[in-house]
Design an enzyme around this catalytic site. Structure first.
Site, mmCIF file in Angstrom:
data_model
loop_
_atom_site.group_PDB
_atom_site.id
_atom_site.type_symbol
_atom_site.label_atom_id
_atom_site.label_comp_id
_atom_site.label_asym_id
_atom_site.label_seq_id
_atom_site.Cartn_x
_atom_site.Cartn_y
_atom_site.Cartn_z
ATOM 1 N N ASN A 1 -19.187 42.043 64.146
ATOM 2 C CA ASN A 1 -19.485 40.730 63.569
ATOM 3 C C ASN A 1 -18.252 39.835 63.699
ATOM 4 O O ASN A 1 -17.212 40.093 63.088
ATOM 5 C CB ASN A 1 -19.878 40.945 62.095
ATOM 6 C CG ASN A 1 -20.251 39.662 61.396
ATOM 7 O OD1 ASN A 1 -19.561 38.655 61.525
ATOM 8 N ND2 ASN A 1 -21.322 39.706 60.644
ATOM 9 N N GLY B 1 -17.620 36.836 62.623
ATOM 10 C CA GLY B 1 -17.203 36.169 61.387
ATOM 11 C C GLY B 1 -16.339 37.086 60.536
ATOM 12 O O GLY B 1 -15.285 36.695 60.022
ATOM 13 N N LYS B 2 -16.792 38.331 60.407
ATOM 14 C CA LYS B 2 -16.001 39.315 59.646
ATOM 15 C C LYS B 2 -14.622 39.493 60.283
ATOM 16 O O LYS B 2 -13.614 39.504 59.586
ATOM 17 C CB LYS B 2 -16.680 40.691 59.711
ATOM 18 C CG LYS B 2 -17.803 40.947 58.770
ATOM 19 C CD LYS B 2 -18.117 42.448 58.883
ATOM 20 C CE LYS B 2 -19.373 42.842 58.195
ATOM 21 N NZ LYS B 2 -19.639 44.283 58.309
ATOM 22 N N GLU C 1 -24.921 53.599 64.812
ATOM 23 C CA GLU C 1 -26.208 53.348 64.164
ATOM 24 C C GLU C 1 -26.081 53.632 62.669
ATOM 25 O O GLU C 1 -25.665 54.730 62.276
ATOM 26 C CB GLU C 1 -27.267 54.260 64.778
ATOM 27 C CG GLU C 1 -28.660 53.707 64.615
ATOM 28 C CD GLU C 1 -29.684 54.659 65.203
ATOM 29 O OE1 GLU C 1 -30.643 54.995 64.495
ATOM 30 O OE2 GLU C 1 -29.472 55.097 66.361
ATOM 31 N N ASP D 1 -18.784 47.686 55.111
ATOM 32 C CA ASP D 1 -20.192 47.322 55.063
ATOM 33 C C ASP D 1 -20.342 46.335 53.919
ATOM 34 O O ASP D 1 -19.814 46.554 52.833
ATOM 35 C CB ASP D 1 -21.081 48.542 54.849
ATOM 36 C CG ASP D 1 -22.509 48.214 55.243
ATOM 37 O OD1 ASP D 1 -22.738 47.953 56.442
ATOM 38 O OD2 ASP D 1 -23.381 48.163 54.361
ATOM 39 N N SER D 2 -21.036 45.251 54.204
ATOM 40 C CA SER D 2 -21.087 44.182 53.212
ATOM 41 C C SER D 2 -22.482 43.599 53.154
ATOM 42 O O SER D 2 -23.335 43.883 53.998
ATOM 43 C CB SER D 2 -20.050 43.107 53.553
ATOM 44 O OG SER D 2 -20.123 42.726 54.910
HETATM 45 P P1 ITT Z 1 -20.708 45.472 61.583
HETATM 46 O O1 ITT Z 1 -21.593 46.533 60.965
HETATM 47 O O2 ITT Z 1 -20.501 45.671 63.034
HETATM 48 O O3 ITT Z 1 -19.426 45.304 60.825
HETATM 49 P P2 ITT Z 1 -22.784 43.652 60.652
HETATM 50 O O4 ITT Z 1 -22.940 42.170 60.648
HETATM 51 O O5 ITT Z 1 -23.959 44.467 61.156
HETATM 52 O O6 ITT Z 1 -21.450 44.047 61.461
HETATM 53 P P3 ITT Z 1 -23.144 44.700 57.987
HETATM 54 O O7 ITT Z 1 -24.144 45.735 58.380
HETATM 55 O O8 ITT Z 1 -22.052 45.062 57.016
HETATM 56 O O9 ITT Z 1 -22.371 44.107 59.222
HETATM 57 O O10 ITT Z 1 -23.960 43.447 57.429
HETATM 58 C C1 ITT Z 1 -23.316 42.495 56.697
HETATM 59 C C2 ITT Z 1 -24.185 41.253 56.634
HETATM 60 O O11 ITT Z 1 -24.071 40.692 55.314
HETATM 61 C C3 ITT Z 1 -23.660 40.199 57.598
HETATM 62 O O12 ITT Z 1 -24.282 40.291 58.864
HETATM 63 C C4 ITT Z 1 -24.016 38.911 56.860
HETATM 64 O O13 ITT Z 1 -25.345 38.567 57.127
HETATM 65 C C5 ITT Z 1 -23.885 39.309 55.389
HETATM 66 N N1 ITT Z 1 -22.513 38.992 54.903
HETATM 67 C C6 ITT Z 1 -21.491 39.866 54.697
HETATM 68 N N2 ITT Z 1 -20.384 39.231 54.309
HETATM 69 C C7 ITT Z 1 -20.688 37.926 54.276
HETATM 70 C C8 ITT Z 1 -19.953 36.766 53.982
HETATM 71 O O14 ITT Z 1 -18.655 36.820 53.689
HETATM 72 N N3 ITT Z 1 -20.577 35.596 54.056
HETATM 73 C C9 ITT Z 1 -21.876 35.525 54.385
HETATM 74 N N4 ITT Z 1 -22.648 36.556 54.708
HETATM 75 C C10 ITT Z 1 -22.068 37.773 54.657
#
Ligand code: ITT
Length: 194
Positions: free
Chosen positions: A10, A12-13, A41, A70-71
């Site tokens: 991600n 943004g992360k 996965e 994970d967020s």
């Molecule tokens: P990775 O697993 O590769 O790190 P991902 O996007 O799939 O990337 P997650 O499974 O942890 O990650 O999903 C987190 C989602 O939660 C993320 O895609 C956003 O939609 C949301 N999210 C997490 N942190 C956020 C933030 O700071 N601001 C807005 N949305 C957020």
């Protein structure tokens, strides 16, 4: 300088993680800086279990100390949804995801709701988990998405102390209060003392 892999797909992360860890004597590598690794996965059913699995998987595959997180967004009036399904919650775009969440709130007779972002962080190396933490930020869902900063659900996450959504403030200000800011500053403190 220590090399640390930030294992996320991600963008943004990754941008936020690099900003928060910037003051440390660390070279923060991303998945695009190293040889390709097949995407992990997710199978766990808690933020913590998923973060641990991701960190162990990418640490094993890369041979590098690896941090994964994970967020997601927990909306109280929806019993914590979208929660661990935040990334794959139905909708091709975030405005579509927002519309679906608003319809779910309507179905429960709730105009809005308290909510929080959660970030479970795990650091893996030498085949095991070396450090874990959880950061959160409390706010409210707003039915008027606002702001172009941040990513994901930020435009509908209203943060009362600032009187703005997390998409209306700059990245440094978001990191001061965000789930990810809290979690990665705790990681920074752990790395400094170890
Ligand atoms: P990775 O697993 O590769 O790190 P991902 O996007 O799939 O990337 P997650 O499974 O942890 O990650 O999903 C987190 C989602 O939660 C993320 O895609 C956003 O939609 C949301 N999210 C997490 N942190 C956020 C933030 O700071 N601001 C807005 N949305 C957020």
């Amino acid at each position: 300088m220590t090399r640390l892999l930030a294992a996320t797909t991600n963008a943004g992360k990754l941008r936020e993680i690099r900003g928060i860890l910037a003051g440390l004597d660390l070279e923060v590598l991303s998945l695009s800086d190293i040889a390709p690794i097949e995407e992990h996965e997710e199978t766990g059913d808690t933020f913590e279990a998923i973060a641990r699995d991701k960190a162990l998987y990418y640490a094993r595959a890369s041979g590098l100390p690896t941090v994964a997180e994970d967020s997601g967004l927990e909306i109280d009036a929806l019993d914590g949804l979208p929660g661990i399904t935040s990334a794959r919650f139905p909708g091709n775009t975030f405005p579509e995801k927002f519309a679906r969440l608003f319809a779910m709130l309507d179905a429960r007779g709730a105009a809005t709701s308290t909510a929080r972002f959660v970030c479970a962080l795990a650091l893996a190396g030498q085949g095991r988990i070396l450090f874990e933490t959880r950061g959160t930020v409390e706010g409210e869902i707003t039915r008027q998405p606002r702001g172009t900063g941040g990513f994901g659900y930020d435009p509908i996450f209203y943060y009362p102390p600032f009187g703005q959504t997390l998409a209306e403030i700059d990245e440094a200000r978001k990191a001061e209060v965000s789930h990810r800011g809290h979690a990665f500053r705790a990681l920074g403190a752990f790395l400094r003392r170890s």
